[in-house]
Design a protein around this motif. Structure first.
Motif, mmCIF file in Angstrom:
data_model
loop_
_atom_site.group_PDB
_atom_site.id
_atom_site.type_symbol
_atom_site.label_atom_id
_atom_site.label_comp_id
_atom_site.label_asym_id
_atom_site.label_seq_id
_atom_site.Cartn_x
_atom_site.Cartn_y
_atom_site.Cartn_z
ATOM 1 N N SER A 73 -18.450 -30.264 -4.901
ATOM 2 C CA SER A 73 -19.730 -29.745 -5.375
ATOM 3 C C SER A 73 -20.073 -30.251 -6.764
ATOM 4 C CB SER A 73 -19.680 -28.215 -5.382
ATOM 5 O OG SER A 73 -18.659 -27.771 -6.263
ATOM 6 N N GLU A 85 -19.466 -28.219 -0.130
ATOM 7 C CA GLU A 85 -18.019 -28.126 -0.239
ATOM 8 C C GLU A 85 -17.475 -26.968 0.586
ATOM 9 O OE1 GLU A 85 -14.753 -28.223 -3.823
ATOM 10 O OE2 GLU A 85 -16.632 -27.173 -4.142
ATOM 11 N N ASN A 86 -18.192 -25.856 0.575
ATOM 12 C CA ASN A 86 -17.751 -24.675 1.297
ATOM 13 C C ASN A 86 -18.453 -24.638 2.660
ATOM 14 O OD1 ASN A 86 -17.123 -22.139 2.255
ATOM 15 N ND2 ASN A 86 -17.373 -21.127 0.264
ATOM 16 N N SER A 105 -22.959 -25.185 -4.652
ATOM 17 C CA SER A 105 -21.964 -24.328 -5.302
ATOM 18 C C SER A 105 -22.619 -23.012 -5.680
ATOM 19 C CB SER A 105 -21.418 -25.037 -6.555
ATOM 20 O OG SER A 105 -20.467 -24.238 -7.213
ATOM 21 N N SER A 175 -24.998 -21.807 -10.387
ATOM 22 C CA SER A 175 -25.092 -22.350 -9.024
ATOM 23 C C SER A 175 -25.749 -23.730 -9.026
ATOM 24 C CB SER A 175 -25.883 -21.400 -8.121
ATOM 25 O OG SER A 175 -27.204 -21.232 -8.619
ATOM 26 N N LYS A 176 -25.445 -24.487 -7.974
ATOM 27 C CA LYS A 176 -26.002 -25.833 -7.809
ATOM 28 C C LYS A 176 -26.657 -25.949 -6.446
ATOM 29 C CE LYS A 176 -22.489 -28.218 -10.627
ATOM 30 N NZ LYS A 176 -21.428 -29.258 -10.599
ATOM 31 N N GLN A 218 -28.729 -27.636 -11.377
ATOM 32 C CA GLN A 218 -27.785 -26.584 -11.725
ATOM 33 C C GLN A 218 -28.484 -25.604 -12.650
ATOM 34 O OE1 GLN A 218 -24.185 -27.680 -13.855
ATOM 35 N NE2 GLN A 218 -23.164 -25.793 -13.213
#
Length: 229
Positions: A73, A85-86, A105, A175-176, A218
């Motif tokens: 991320s 990523e998640n 993210s 967060s992104k 971001q």
């Protein structure tokens, strides 16, 4: 002893041994020419093999590699819509206005709302990944003399492109997101924010403002003290 004639026995007629000798001589050039013809095919075959190999290499570079699709991320140098990523996070969703949003993210703390002032970092590219500008140092091929640093945006105002505002709403600090802003929600005017700082970067943005634009953003901070009333 009878001496042998080079092209047959002495006394052979012109239509006999002499003709046979001429035929023998006339066949030799044909053999050479056939050999040259086969040899001349070699470069063509080599070129075809080379082009085939080059095409195969280009295809392997252009086709997506599932193993390489997953990026961290924090990787702001990748182009296009990379996988989050998640895996438990949504791959992407679309806002009511039509902005494609991808969670990279999660953050924490207060979420941005309409009327809030926010401080953000962003990377701006064309939809094909072609780099335009970044507020972050060391991304892509941005010259070192181009000013960088977070930018402050006022949500709910008519001075910020609508697509970016829609994507920032609901984001938490830290967060992104990666978003694809359609032209009708983008830079309808050169006065709209955020704007790159230099003449060259502004010109690049103006040249591609009629295309979908890819932002990686971001949210650094929600400035509650600057909330619009």
């Amino acid at each position: 002893m009878e001496r042998l004639h080079p092209y047959g026995p002495r006394g052979a007629s012109a239509s006999g041994g002499t003709k046979a000798g001429h035929m023998a001589r006339s066949r030799a050039p044909h053999i050479c020419r056939a050999t040259v013809t086969r040899t001349s095919d070699a470069p063509a075959l080599h070129r075809r093999a080379l082009l085939t190999g080059t095409a195969a290499l280009a295809t392997s570079l252009l086709l997506p590699n599932p193993a390489a699709a997953k990026v961290a991320s924090g990787d702001w140098t990748s182009s296009g819509l990379a996988a989050p990523e998640n895996d438990s996070l949504p791959r992407f969703f679309k806002t009511v206005s039509g902005v494609k949003v991808q969670e990279l993210s999660p953050g924490s703390g207060p979420a941005a709302q309409g009327g809030d002032a926010v401080l953000i970092d962003y990377v701006l590219r064309r939809s094909n990944g072609y780099f335009i500008y970044s507020t972050i140092e060391g991304v892509s091929f941005q010259p070192k003399d181009v000013p960088i640093g977070p930018v402050k945006l006022q949500l709910g105002s008519d001075q910020v492109i609508q697509g970016l505002q829609d994507a920032l709403i609901g984001m938490q600090q830290g967060s992104k997101r990666r978003i694809l802003v359609p032209p009708q929600l983008g830079y309808l005017s050169t006065a709209l924010q955020p704007q790159p700082p230099t003449f060259a970067t502004k010109r690049q943005l103006a040249n591609h403002s009629s295309e979908p634009l890819l932002f990686e953003i971001q949210l650094l901070r929600v400035l509650l003290e600057s909330k619009l009333t």
